[in-house]
Write a protein that holds these residues in place. Sequence first.
Motif, PDB file in Angstrom:
ATOM      1  N   GLU A  24      19.254  25.338 -49.053  1.00  0.00           N
ATOM      2  CA  GLU A  24      18.141  24.536 -48.563  1.00  0.00           C
ATOM      3  C   GLU A  24      17.224  25.353 -47.661  1.00  0.00           C
ATOM      4  OE1 GLU A  24      20.131  21.289 -46.773  1.00  0.00           O
ATOM      5  OE2 GLU A  24      20.308  20.184 -48.650  1.00  0.00           O
TER       6      GLU A  24
ATOM      7  N   ASN B 163      19.369  17.578 -35.090  1.00  0.00           N
ATOM      8  CA  ASN B 163      20.721  18.089 -35.351  1.00  0.00           C
ATOM      9  C   ASN B 163      20.675  19.526 -35.864  1.00  0.00           C
ATOM     10  OD1 ASN B 163      23.516  17.957 -35.559  1.00  0.00           O
ATOM     11  ND2 ASN B 163      23.444  17.263 -37.681  1.00  0.00           N
TER      12      ASN B 163
ATOM     13  N   ASN C 234      21.131  23.597 -36.076  1.00  0.00           N
ATOM     14  CA  ASN C 234      22.144  24.549 -35.642  1.00  0.00           C
ATOM     15  C   ASN C 234      21.471  25.737 -34.934  1.00  0.00           C
ATOM     16  OD1 ASN C 234      21.159  26.279 -37.554  1.00  0.00           O
ATOM     17  ND2 ASN C 234      22.964  26.243 -38.860  1.00  0.00           N
TER      18      ASN C 234
ATOM     19  N   SER D  15      18.622  27.719 -36.645  1.00  0.00           N
ATOM     20  CA  SER D  15      17.363  26.979 -36.725  1.00  0.00           C
ATOM     21  C   SER D  15      16.678  26.932 -35.364  1.00  0.00           C
ATOM     22  CB  SER D  15      17.620  25.563 -37.221  1.00  0.00           C
ATOM     23  OG  SER D  15      18.183  25.584 -38.497  1.00  0.00           O
TER      24      SER D  15
ATOM     25  N   SER E  34       9.885  10.022 -34.914  1.00  0.00           N
ATOM     26  CA  SER E  34       9.425  10.225 -36.285  1.00  0.00           C
ATOM     27  C   SER E  34      10.075   9.258 -37.253  1.00  0.00           C
ATOM     28  CB  SER E  34       9.780  11.643 -36.755  1.00  0.00           C
ATOM     29  OG  SER E  34       9.285  12.586 -35.871  1.00  0.00           O
TER      30      SER E  34
ATOM     31  N   LEU F   4      10.460   8.857 -41.586  1.00  0.00           N
ATOM     32  CA  LEU F   4      10.743   9.866 -42.605  1.00  0.00           C
ATOM     33  C   LEU F   4       9.494  10.664 -42.994  1.00  0.00           C
ATOM     34  CD1 LEU F   4      13.264  10.699 -44.109  1.00  0.00           C
ATOM     35  CD2 LEU F   4      12.654   9.134 -45.934  1.00  0.00           C
TER      36      LEU F   4
ATOM     37  N   MET G 188       7.803  18.923 -40.571  1.00  0.00           N
ATOM     38  CA  MET G 188       8.555  20.067 -41.093  1.00  0.00           C
ATOM     39  C   MET G 188       7.649  20.954 -41.944  1.00  0.00           C
ATOM     40  SD  MET G 188      11.260  19.691 -39.535  1.00  0.00           S
ATOM     41  CE  MET G 188      11.865  21.267 -40.053  1.00  0.00           C
TER      42      MET G 188
ATOM     43  N   LYS H   8       7.223  24.907 -41.558  1.00  0.00           N
ATOM     44  CA  LYS H   8       7.383  25.825 -42.696  1.00  0.00           C
ATOM     45  C   LYS H   8       6.107  26.642 -42.898  1.00  0.00           C
ATOM     46  CE  LYS H   8      10.578  22.786 -45.162  1.00  0.00           C
ATOM     47  NZ  LYS H   8      10.683  21.807 -46.238  1.00  0.00           N
TER      48      LYS H   8
ATOM     49  N   ASN I 217       9.861   0.660 -37.642  1.00  0.00           N
ATOM     50  CA  ASN I 217      10.130   1.357 -38.896  1.00  0.00           C
ATOM     51  C   ASN I 217      11.602   1.786 -38.867  1.00  0.00           C
ATOM     52  OD1 ASN I 217      10.360   2.992 -41.094  1.00  0.00           O
ATOM     53  ND2 ASN I 217       8.438   4.085 -40.736  1.00  0.00           N
TER      54      ASN I 217
ATOM     55  N   GLU J 183      13.393   3.524 -40.542  1.00  0.00           N
ATOM     56  CA  GLU J 183      13.692   4.924 -40.852  1.00  0.00           C
ATOM     57  C   GLU J 183      13.894   5.746 -39.581  1.00  0.00           C
ATOM     58  OE1 GLU J 183      10.516   6.338 -43.226  1.00  0.00           O
ATOM     59  OE2 GLU J 183      11.327   5.547 -45.094  1.00  0.00           O
ATOM     60  N   GLU J 184      13.176   5.355 -38.516  1.00  0.00           N
ATOM     61  CA  GLU J 184      13.290   6.095 -37.255  1.00  0.00           C
ATOM     62  C   GLU J 184      14.728   6.025 -36.736  1.00  0.00           C
ATOM     63  OE1 GLU J 184      10.154   5.105 -34.504  1.00  0.00           O
ATOM     64  OE2 GLU J 184      11.247   6.066 -32.865  1.00  0.00           O
TER      65      GLU J 184
ATOM     66  N   LEU K 128      17.173   7.831 -39.218  1.00  0.00           N
ATOM     67  CA  LEU K 128      17.092   9.298 -39.072  1.00  0.00           C
ATOM     68  C   LEU K 128      17.898   9.759 -37.865  1.00  0.00           C
ATOM     69  CD1 LEU K 128      13.378  10.315 -39.754  1.00  0.00           C
ATOM     70  CD2 LEU K 128      15.384  11.206 -40.909  1.00  0.00           C
TER      71      LEU K 128
ATOM     72  N   ILE L  88      20.137   8.807 -43.149  1.00  0.00           N
ATOM     73  CA  ILE L  88      19.302   9.272 -44.260  1.00  0.00           C
ATOM     74  C   ILE L  88      18.957  10.726 -44.021  1.00  0.00           C
ATOM     75  CG2 ILE L  88      18.313   7.084 -45.019  1.00  0.00           C
ATOM     76  CD1 ILE L  88      15.899   7.647 -43.279  1.00  0.00           C
ATOM     77  N   ASN L  89      18.722  11.411 -45.102  1.00  0.00           N
ATOM     78  CA  ASN L  89      18.450  12.838 -45.009  1.00  0.00           C
ATOM     79  C   ASN L  89      16.965  13.074 -45.181  1.00  0.00           C
ATOM     80  OD1 ASN L  89      18.494  15.546 -45.019  1.00  0.00           O
ATOM     81  ND2 ASN L  89      19.757  15.782 -46.855  1.00  0.00           N
ATOM     82  N   ALA L  90      16.375  13.751 -44.194  1.00  0.00           N
ATOM     83  CA  ALA L  90      14.925  13.967 -44.256  1.00  0.00           C
ATOM     84  C   ALA L  90      14.580  15.245 -45.005  1.00  0.00           C
ATOM     85  CB  ALA L  90      14.362  14.032 -42.852  1.00  0.00           C
ATOM     86  N   ASP L  91      15.574  15.972 -45.485  1.00  0.00           N
ATOM     87  CA  ASP L  91      15.326  17.236 -46.170  1.00  0.00           C
ATOM     88  C   ASP L  91      14.395  18.114 -45.332  1.00  0.00           C
ATOM     89  OD1 ASP L  91      15.301  19.209 -48.025  1.00  0.00           O
ATOM     90  OD2 ASP L  91      13.710  18.327 -49.237  1.00  0.00           O
ATOM     91  N   ILE L  92      14.860  18.446 -44.117  1.00  0.00           N
ATOM     92  CA  ILE L  92      13.969  19.118 -43.178  1.00  0.00           C
ATOM     93  C   ILE L  92      13.824  20.601 -43.470  1.00  0.00           C
ATOM     94  CG2 ILE L  92      14.355  17.482 -41.312  1.00  0.00           C
ATOM     95  CD1 ILE L  92      16.238  19.556 -40.074  1.00  0.00           C
ATOM     96  N   GLY L  93      14.648  21.136 -44.341  1.00  0.00           N
ATOM     97  CA  GLY L  93      14.480  22.541 -44.709  1.00  0.00           C
ATOM     98  C   GLY L  93      14.958  23.502 -43.633  1.00  0.00           C
ATOM     99  N   MET L  94      15.673  23.012 -42.635  1.00  0.00           N
ATOM    100  CA  MET L  94      16.254  23.897 -41.624  1.00  0.00           C
ATOM    101  C   MET L  94      17.745  23.581 -41.550  1.00  0.00           C
ATOM    102  SD  MET L  94      13.461  23.773 -38.585  1.00  0.00           S
ATOM    103  CE  MET L  94      13.622  25.326 -37.758  1.00  0.00           C
ATOM    104  N   GLN L  95      18.515  24.586 -41.200  1.00  0.00           N
ATOM    105  CA  GLN L  95      19.963  24.376 -41.176  1.00  0.00           C
ATOM    106  C   GLN L  95      20.358  23.458 -40.023  1.00  0.00           C
ATOM    107  OE1 GLN L  95      22.132  28.028 -41.324  1.00  0.00           O
ATOM    108  NE2 GLN L  95      20.843  28.829 -42.962  1.00  0.00           N
ATOM    109  N   GLN L  96      21.304  22.574 -40.321  1.00  0.00           N
ATOM    110  CA  GLN L  96      21.728  21.623 -39.305  1.00  0.00           C
ATOM    111  C   GLN L  96      23.179  21.864 -38.907  1.00  0.00           C
ATOM    112  OE1 GLN L  96      20.343  18.155 -41.678  1.00  0.00           O
ATOM    113  NE2 GLN L  96      19.197  17.649 -39.842  1.00  0.00           N
ATOM    114  N   GLU L  97      23.584  21.241 -37.807  1.00  0.00           N
ATOM    115  CA  GLU L  97      24.965  21.352 -37.341  1.00  0.00           C
ATOM    116  C   GLU L  97      25.900  20.717 -38.373  1.00  0.00           C
ATOM    117  OE1 GLU L  97      25.908  22.975 -34.459  1.00  0.00           O
ATOM    118  OE2 GLU L  97      25.233  21.783 -32.766  1.00  0.00           O
ATOM    119  N   GLN L  98      27.009  21.377 -38.643  1.00  0.00           N
ATOM    120  CA  GLN L  98      27.975  20.860 -39.616  1.00  0.00           C
ATOM    121  C   GLN L  98      29.060  20.041 -38.903  1.00  0.00           C
ATOM    122  OE1 GLN L  98      27.723  21.216 -43.040  1.00  0.00           O
ATOM    123  NE2 GLN L  98      25.707  21.923 -42.393  1.00  0.00           N
TER     124      GLN L  98
END
Lengths: 454, 108
Positions: free
Chosen positions: A126, A356, A358, A361, A400, A402, A409, A413, B18, B20-21, B24, B29-39
């Motif tokens: 990703e 969230n 890491n 990021s 925010s 969605l 984002m 980017k 809303n 979604e706020e 999130l 839900i996954n916002a597909d933020i394109g950055m690595q997140q904490e596992q």
Amino acid sequence: MMKIKRTSQLVARDVPYIMHPKKAILTLRQRFGVSDHHDFASSHRHEQFKTHSSEFPFVRSSDIEEGRITILQSESQHYAVDSKGTVRSFLPSVLEFKVRHLLGQPRKENIHQEQAYFAEVKALLEDPFPMPLETAKVVEKPKAAQTPTGFVNQYPNGRNASDIDFITEPTLTASQSAQVDELHAWLLSTNINGITKPEVAEYITTRDSLTERVALLESGDWYRGKVHDVLDKKREIADLDYEFARRADQVGLVTVTPILDLAGLGIGSLAKAGISSTIKLGSKKGVSIGTNSTKGTTTIGRESFVPDSNVLNTGGRVIPKWKWGNNPITDAQAAEAYQAIAASKTDVAAIARYMNLNERSVERLYKIKDYLFKGNNDIPGFTPDPAIATAWNRMRSGGSDLAARQRDMTLLKHEVAEMRIKQQNPGINHTEAHRLANERYNWQETVPWEELGF
Amino acid sequence: MYKTSKELSEAIESIFSNPEEGLLALGAINADIGMQQEQPLSTQIDPLQRVSMFRRKIEDWIELYGLEIQEFDSEYDSLRISSEAKALLLALREIQRCFPDSETAPRK
């Protein structure tokens, strides 16, 4: 990567990934092979695909054609290179083989399809900006001692938000330095309306040593507990200030006449001499000590000027606060908003908390912040853009939905892409780098009109 | 990803204009933020130790709120920060109640 879903369960975010039915059937056919299935009820012959998935073990072509089942497909990527330049892959493929060959990393391990492994690889896939393939020679980066994630800002390049100084201090010549020393000595020897010389001297010396300690702590390496230590010292300073203010209040209003005029020097010189140029004291009691930059006088006693409530006064430094809530920023406010963001020491940590993020990021986010709001190395800062300030504040305050998050984002980017283009093409002008970054991540097009700033 | 019950989803819908706020923030839900997140933490780690780490993180966040509030000067942000901090303080209280034998993990 492919996902099978009942059409009735689709949600808005699935829309970009819906495959055309014909393409979906073709993909299933290529992936799972064909097995004809005779439907006795309708005397119709379907193609049936055995998918091995638990939810949809069999998928019929008619289910797709008639809209009962939808196939979603995200962008496929056959390889990724992590931050250390190691090839990570999720399926053996010719492409993976080529990448490994290029980087000199032949495949040694067997890939087990374990969930944890896939989660890690998925995170890498990703990553929109994996390391370029040319970087075969990897230099191991020294690992940071502590993680800044979820805590206050730490700048990976060793810089600190406190480096921003809104008071420009002049470079002094030898004779000016001597004058400043003389001025300092004169101030210490002055008996200020009842407060004895040793008391003033002790106050200034103690306060300066505490301030110096705070500055050292703030500019030093991050460690857990650093914030606690800094706050502790700041509390000591506040107590000291309050006590001195109490004494000053007891003796009443005194204005020490134009000491700056006497020395013929500016406010910055005074700060350089070790005398805090703006020290806010006991605001509840309405007392202060400090220099008035307009009048050139120092006042001890009741307030001689009204402190601006929109600035954070930190003894010698004036840091603007964010005062616009969650409202969009206008053109007129943009410069001040940029100052507030640049001076913030908590924003990156707050964004990491809401998203969230890491550690890796977070480091990237620091670079973006430096690039956008402060300028970085040879790259100057940009003209303040109200839409960018609005977006940054939205991220740091977690406000925010969605759509807004995806829009924000895209901004990040875009900036990363722009930075990378500039790095890889030294000498390229900003407009061209911006245009190239826009080809992939066009943030401007996504900004709603009310955030454009008027 | 956090699995929400019907009741929780309905509550989120009534709290946020809303939803979604809220979803999130919850990570539902996954916002597909394109950055690595904490596992997620490994299930191999002792549960009590994980609670300690959780307490450490929440306390750090509350400390962060304490610094954040100094950088804002609006009623909206003051209310936002104090509300978020209060919610976390309540969560800490409940963690203490559910795991009275847990302690906050020391700072590394």
